[in-house]
Every structure is written in structure tokens, then in C-alpha cells.
Design an enzyme around this catalytic site. Structure first.
Site, mmCIF file in Angstrom:
data_model
loop_
_atom_site.group_PDB
_atom_site.id
_atom_site.type_symbol
_atom_site.label_atom_id
_atom_site.label_comp_id
_atom_site.label_asym_id
_atom_site.label_seq_id
_atom_site.Cartn_x
_atom_site.Cartn_y
_atom_site.Cartn_z
ATOM 1 N N TYR A 30 0.814 -1.209 0.000
ATOM 2 C CA TYR A 30 0.000 0.000 0.000
ATOM 3 C C TYR A 30 0.855 1.269 0.000
ATOM 4 O O TYR A 30 0.817 2.083 -0.930
ATOM 5 C CB TYR A 30 -0.926 -0.066 1.212
ATOM 6 N N SER A 74 7.422 2.698 13.488
ATOM 7 C CA SER A 74 6.019 2.887 13.841
ATOM 8 C C SER A 74 5.852 3.586 15.180
ATOM 9 O O SER A 74 6.649 3.390 16.107
ATOM 10 C CB SER A 74 5.350 1.515 13.899
ATOM 11 N N TYR A 99 4.417 -7.114 16.785
ATOM 12 C CA TYR A 99 4.636 -6.227 15.637
ATOM 13 C C TYR A 99 5.519 -5.040 16.039
ATOM 14 O O TYR A 99 6.524 -4.738 15.389
ATOM 15 C CB TYR A 99 3.282 -5.720 15.115
ATOM 16 N N LYS A 151 9.575 -3.812 15.105
ATOM 17 C CA LYS A 151 9.998 -2.473 14.657
ATOM 18 C C LYS A 151 11.092 -1.912 15.566
ATOM 19 O O LYS A 151 12.061 -1.310 15.101
ATOM 20 C CB LYS A 151 8.811 -1.505 14.701
ATOM 21 N N ASN A 208 -0.897 6.299 11.356
ATOM 22 C CA ASN A 208 -2.076 5.918 10.588
ATOM 23 C C ASN A 208 -2.122 6.545 9.202
ATOM 24 O O ASN A 208 -2.895 7.466 8.946
ATOM 25 C CB ASN A 208 -3.343 6.291 11.367
HETATM 26 P P1 NAD Z 1 1.362 -3.670 2.943
HETATM 27 O O1 NAD Z 1 0.991 -4.961 3.591
HETATM 28 O O2 NAD Z 1 0.394 -3.044 2.015
HETATM 29 O O3 NAD Z 1 2.733 -3.856 2.146
HETATM 30 C C1 NAD Z 1 3.749 -4.700 2.578
HETATM 31 C C2 NAD Z 1 4.238 -5.509 1.387
HETATM 32 O O4 NAD Z 1 5.254 -6.416 1.840
HETATM 33 C C3 NAD Z 1 3.174 -6.372 0.716
HETATM 34 O O5 NAD Z 1 3.136 -6.029 -0.665
HETATM 35 C C4 NAD Z 1 3.654 -7.813 0.942
HETATM 36 O O6 NAD Z 1 3.338 -8.639 -0.165
HETATM 37 C C5 NAD Z 1 5.136 -7.638 1.101
HETATM 38 N N1 NAD Z 1 5.841 -8.656 1.894
HETATM 39 C C6 NAD Z 1 5.488 -9.143 3.113
HETATM 40 N N2 NAD Z 1 6.418 -10.015 3.542
HETATM 41 C C7 NAD Z 1 7.381 -10.077 2.578
HETATM 42 C C8 NAD Z 1 8.602 -10.806 2.424
HETATM 43 N N3 NAD Z 1 9.037 -11.644 3.358
HETATM 44 N N4 NAD Z 1 9.334 -10.632 1.293
HETATM 45 C C9 NAD Z 1 8.914 -9.792 0.329
HETATM 46 N N5 NAD Z 1 7.780 -9.085 0.411
HETATM 47 C C10 NAD Z 1 7.009 -9.220 1.525
HETATM 48 O O7 NAD Z 1 1.813 -2.668 4.104
HETATM 49 P P2 NAD Z 1 1.845 -1.075 4.115
HETATM 50 O O8 NAD Z 1 0.570 -0.559 4.685
HETATM 51 O O9 NAD Z 1 2.314 -0.557 2.811
HETATM 52 O O10 NAD Z 1 2.926 -0.846 5.230
HETATM 53 C C11 NAD Z 1 4.276 -0.729 4.891
HETATM 54 C C12 NAD Z 1 5.068 -0.396 6.120
HETATM 55 O O11 NAD Z 1 4.505 0.686 6.847
HETATM 56 C C13 NAD Z 1 5.143 -1.513 7.123
HETATM 57 O O12 NAD Z 1 6.425 -1.424 7.680
HETATM 58 C C14 NAD Z 1 4.137 -1.186 8.169
HETATM 59 O O13 NAD Z 1 4.477 -1.792 9.392
HETATM 60 C C15 NAD Z 1 4.316 0.293 8.218
HETATM 61 N N6 NAD Z 1 3.139 0.951 8.794
HETATM 62 C C16 NAD Z 1 1.937 0.837 8.133
HETATM 63 C C17 NAD Z 1 0.811 1.437 8.687
HETATM 64 C C18 NAD Z 1 -0.543 1.330 7.998
HETATM 65 O O14 NAD Z 1 -1.556 1.715 8.620
HETATM 66 N N7 NAD Z 1 -0.624 0.878 6.750
HETATM 67 C C19 NAD Z 1 0.928 2.141 9.885
HETATM 68 C C20 NAD Z 1 2.180 2.248 10.495
HETATM 69 C C21 NAD Z 1 3.286 1.639 9.935
HETATM 70 N N1 UFG Z 2 -11.364 1.230 14.682
HETATM 71 C C1 UFG Z 2 -12.696 0.981 14.854
HETATM 72 N N2 UFG Z 2 -13.303 0.078 14.001
HETATM 73 C C2 UFG Z 2 -12.619 -0.559 13.016
HETATM 74 C C3 UFG Z 2 -11.248 -0.284 12.848
HETATM 75 C C4 UFG Z 2 -10.644 0.611 13.707
HETATM 76 O O1 UFG Z 2 -13.346 1.529 15.743
HETATM 77 O O2 UFG Z 2 -13.227 -1.380 12.292
HETATM 78 C C5 UFG Z 2 -10.730 2.198 15.574
HETATM 79 C C6 UFG Z 2 -9.625 1.579 16.423
HETATM 80 O O3 UFG Z 2 -10.144 1.017 17.596
HETATM 81 C C7 UFG Z 2 -8.720 2.785 16.670
HETATM 82 C C8 UFG Z 2 -8.862 3.606 15.388
HETATM 83 O O4 UFG Z 2 -10.090 3.177 14.777
HETATM 84 O O5 UFG Z 2 -9.215 3.550 17.729
HETATM 85 C C9 UFG Z 2 -7.731 3.365 14.398
HETATM 86 O O6 UFG Z 2 -7.599 1.963 14.159
HETATM 87 P P1 UFG Z 2 -6.799 1.384 12.896
HETATM 88 O O7 UFG Z 2 -6.965 -0.097 12.899
HETATM 89 O O8 UFG Z 2 -7.170 2.113 11.650
HETATM 90 O O9 UFG Z 2 -5.300 1.770 13.218
HETATM 91 P P2 UFG Z 2 -4.387 1.393 14.456
HETATM 92 O O10 UFG Z 2 -4.084 2.684 15.130
HETATM 93 O O11 UFG Z 2 -4.932 0.310 15.274
HETATM 94 O O12 UFG Z 2 -3.111 0.737 13.737
HETATM 95 C C10 UFG Z 2 -2.337 1.472 12.770
HETATM 96 C C11 UFG Z 2 -1.933 0.596 11.580
HETATM 97 C C12 UFG Z 2 -0.927 -0.432 11.957
HETATM 98 C C13 UFG Z 2 0.208 0.214 12.679
HETATM 99 C C14 UFG Z 2 -0.321 0.938 13.868
HETATM 100 C C15 UFG Z 2 0.777 1.512 14.669
HETATM 101 O O13 UFG Z 2 -3.052 -0.065 11.065
HETATM 102 O O14 UFG Z 2 -0.411 -1.065 10.805
HETATM 103 O O15 UFG Z 2 -1.214 1.959 13.423
HETATM 104 O O16 UFG Z 2 1.727 2.175 13.910
HETATM 105 F F1 UFG Z 2 1.065 -0.720 13.078
#
Ligand code: NAD
Ligand code: UFG
Length: 336
Positions: A13, A126, A150, A154, A179
Site C-alpha cells: 500500500y 512505527s 509487531y 519495529k 495511521n
Molecule cells: P502492505 O501490507 O500493504 O505492504 C507490505 C508488502 O510487503 C506487501 O506487498 C507484501 O506482499 C510484502 N511482503 C510481506 N512479507 C514479505 C517478504 N518476506 N518478502 C517480500 N515481500 C514481503 O503494508 P503497508 O501498509 O504498505 O505498510 C508498509 C510499512 O509501513 C510496514 O512497515 C508497516 O508496518 C508500516 N506501517 C503501516 C501502517 C498502515 O496503517 N498501513 C501504519 C504504520 C506503519
Molecule cells: N477502529 C474501529 N473500528 C474498526 C477499525 C478501527 O473503531 O473497524 C478504531 C480503532 O479502535 C482505533 C482507530 O479506529 O481507535 C484506528 O484503528 P486502525 O486499525 O485504523 O489503526 P491502528 O491505530 O490500530 O493501527 C495502525 C496501523 C498499523 C500500525 C499501527 C501503529 O493499522 O499497521 O497503526 O503504527 F502498526
């Protein structure tokens, strides 16, 4: 000659957006991803936005031999590395999987970076590494106490990169974000969903488009303005721009100096779940059906940060309003 960047897990993403941002800023990217949580349609869309496709290699970072072939093939200047598995809740059910995937794949990568002398790296960390007893707005100096596997993965990475910087001459920046939401303004790239979404906004949009009946609001008894969880939601395009600036910061370091630092990448503004619903309803002119539920295990009540450091030292600031971000997302959903 263009600088070549290796983008690990770049079909995901956030990193599909990063590929577009770096290519548009004049760099050449090479994507590596095992398509565990993504599919090739994203690659097609990246091609449609850019009018060409950057190189893509389908491989698992845990396969060191295959990864080494990529290092032999390209003369990389730089690596952007992004964790594979990302759901804090799921990581509590499958901790071994999280450590296995997130840590062992990274160790292969770091080893090859060392061997091939590619020592500049921006790493996506994160906000979940911060202790939940910190009082927001959170600064980079606040205590880090990860509370899920998780977040631990990190945190461990941050520490490894700190040591690799001090002892092996790496130059590394950890960007801590929470987020990221929304999609590219073109409406073409978005979070891959082959299941019911975990995150708030993808879930809300599924409800609005009629694919899910109603949103479950997790927790109504937090000590917040309306009892629901508060987060700092950041536009994904603004977020990836911070990576371009981090890259520029590292590129500006000349000589044999190591570097390691961390930055919060948030807007500095907290929004509760009910406030988020309200903004969505105002922008898209549709009602979001929801019901109040118990708290979700592993959730923290409030998270938003102080953004002074990144503004001053990297010159980054979030530019896109929540309303504009929702507009961009809705454009995508409307097309489905
Ligand atoms: P995502 O799941 O969309 O993308 C991760 C990609 O990694 C996927 O395309 C998956 O196929 C690939 N992948 C997983 N394991 C692999 C492996 N062993 N080898 C090769 N490819 C692999 O995730 P994202 O939302 O783009 O998040 C990317 C980064 O941002 C992550 O580090 C995540 O922890 C961090 N992050 C995301 C969020 C969020 O809300 N999306 C929030 C905080 C931090
Ligand atoms: N929430 C709801 N209903 C839902 C989903 C979420 O009420 O169906 C609420 C959660 O309880 C929280 C807020 O919306 O209060 C945000 O929740 P998210 O799941 O969207 O996000 P988080 O803060 O739980 O987690 C995010 C990313 C993770 C990342 C994390 C910390 O999804 O990948 O922040 O960096 F790891």
C-alpha cells in the site's frame, strides 16, 4: 546517471505510493515483493500513472540467495525498507510468524547491504513502539516500550540500525508513523484488500459502498472527548514525501560519517473515531452506519505527536487536509 533505489516490499500500500513519488522525483526504483499482501494489479496501476513500469522482482526477502542476485544485478545507491506484516492485533496471535517474516528477511537485507557497500537506508518504523503511558503529543524523545510482537519487531530493527550505523558505517533514518490512510490522488493505487479490513478508513469505505453492513466502533469508554480512540491520520502521499526528504538528508552527508536518527511523521492533530465518521459523512454526503462495541485488544486510547523535529530538520510538513484525503479516497471507491 539516475540514482538507483531498492524498494523492498514495494508493491504494498504505502510503498507503491513511494515508488511513484521517487520515480516522479527523478530516481530509478527497483521493487522487490513476494506479493503476500499485494497483487500485480498495483504494478499495472503504477505503470499507468508513470507511463512506464519500474523493474519488479517477485521474491521473498527470506530467500537470501535470490536477494543476492538482485544486489549483483543492480548498482544500488540506497534502500527503502518496509516491514512485511503490519497488523498489531494479528501479531499477538502469530508472534513467531511476525518475527520470522519481519526480522529474518531484514537481516538478510542488512547483510547484503553491508557486503555490497550499500549503506544508506530509510526504514519505516512505527508509533506503536512508543510506550502507551506517554502523554501526547509524543516527541521522538518519549519512551519506547513496544507492547505487541509487531511493535517489538519495529523496535528491534531500530536498534539494529543504530548499531549498524555506529559500528558498520550505515546511514539510517527511522520514520515513525502511525495511521497512513487514503489513496493516490489519481485514485489508482490503494490498500490491497482481499479480506475484511482491519483499519478504520478502509472499513468505513466498505460500509459506504455497501460491501459491509456497518462499522464496529471499538471502544466508547476511553478517556477522550467522545470516548472513542484518537489517532493522527496522515495522507499517504504526504507520508511518502517525508521519505524523499529523508533520502535527501542522507544523500547530503559527505565523507565517511555514520548517521542514525528517528523522526515522527504525523500531522500533529488527533481525530477520534466519531469525529472521523463525521468528516466522512460531511465530505461524501452519505451516512455511515455504525454500532458501538467493546475495546479491541491491543488498541491504545490516544496517539498523536509533536511534529517540530521533522519540520525543522527535514523541512517536512503535512499538506493535505483530512477532507481532501477523504475526497481522494472516495474517488477510488466510486469507481469500483
Ligand atoms: P502492505 O501490507 O500493504 O505492504 C507490505 C508488502 O510487503 C506487501 O506487498 C507484501 O506482499 C510484502 N511482503 C510481506 N512479507 C514479505 C517478504 N518476506 N518478502 C517480500 N515481500 C514481503 O503494508 P503497508 O501498509 O504498505 O505498510 C508498509 C510499512 O509501513 C510496514 O512497515 C508497516 O508496518 C508500516 N506501517 C503501516 C501502517 C498502515 O496503517 N498501513 C501504519 C504504520 C506503519
Ligand atoms: N477502529 C474501529 N473500528 C474498526 C477499525 C478501527 O473503531 O473497524 C478504531 C480503532 O479502535 C482505533 C482507530 O479506529 O481507535 C484506528 O484503528 P486502525 O486499525 O485504523 O489503526 P491502528 O491505530 O490500530 O493501527 C495502525 C496501523 C498499523 C500500525 C499501527 C501503529 O493499522 O499497521 O497503526 O503504527 F502498526
Amino acid at each position: 546517471m539516475k540514482k538507483i533505489l531498492l524498494i523492498t516490499w514495494g508493491m504494498g500500500y504505502i510503498w507503491s505510493h513511494a515508488v511513484v513519488a521517487f520515480e516522479q522525483a527523478g530516481y530509478r526504483t527497483v521493487i522487490v515483493d513476494n506479493l503476500y499482501n499485494s497483487d500485480l494489479s498495483t504494478y499495472e496501476w503504477i505503470g499507468n500513472i508513470l507511463w512506464y513500469k519500474p523493474d519488479f522482482h517477485e521474491l521473498d526477502l527470506r530467500n537470501k540467495n535470490e536477494l543476492e542476485e538482485i544486489f549483483k544485478k543492480y548498482d544500488f545507491d540506497w534502500v527503502l525498507h518496509f516491514a512485511g506484516l503490519k497488523a498489531p492485533f494479528e501479531s499477538q496471535e502469530k508472534p513467531v510468524l511476525y518475527f520470522q517474516n519481519n526480522i529474518s528477511g531484514s537481516l538478510n537485507l542488512f547483510e547484503l547491504m553491508n557486503t555490497y557497500d550499500v549503506k544508506n537506508i530509510v526504514f519505516s518504523s512505527s508509533a506503536s513502539t512508543y510506550s502507551t503511558v506517554n502523554v501526547p503529543p509524543i516527541t521522538e524523545k518519549c519512551n519506547q516500550v513496544p507492547e505487541t510482537p509487531y511493535a517489538t519487531s519495529k523496535f528491534v530493527w531500530e536498534k539494529i540500525l543504530e548499531d549498524l550505523s555506529k559500528f558498520s558505517g550505515f546511514r539510517s533514518i527511522n520514520l515513525r508513523y502511525f495511521n497512513p490512510v487514503w489513496c493516490h490522488p489519481s485514485g489508482h493505487i490503494w490498500e490491497y484488500l482481499d479480506d475484511i479490513p482491519n483499519n478504520l478508513f478502509p472499513y468505513i469505505f466498505q460500509v459506504l459502498s455497501g460491501r459491509l453492513p456497518s462499522l464496529k466502533v471499538f471502544g466508547s469508554d476511553y478517556d477522550t472527548l467522545d470516548g472513542t480512540g484518537v489517532r493522527d491520520y496522515i495522507d499517504v502521499v504526504d507520508l511518502v514525501d517525508a521519505h524523499v526528504l529523508a533520502y535527501k538528508k542522507l544523500s547530503g552527508i559527505t565523507g565517511n560519517f555514520w548517521f542514525n536518527d528517528s523522526f515522527n511523521v504525523w500531522t500533529g492533530k488527533g481525530t477520534s473515531v466519531l469525529q472521523a465518521i463525521d468528516v466522512v459523512e460531511t465530505v461524501v454526503w452519505k451516512k455511515v452506519e455504525y454500532s458501538m462495541m467493546d475495546r479491541r485488544p491491543g488498541d491504545i486510547p490516544v496517539s498523536y505527536c509533536n511534529t517540530n523535529k521533522i519540520q525543522i530538520e527535514l523541512g517536512w510538513k503535512s499538506l493535505t487536509s483530512l477532507e481532501q484525503s477523504i475526497q481522494n479516497s472516495w474517488k477510488f471507491y466510486n469507481k469500483q
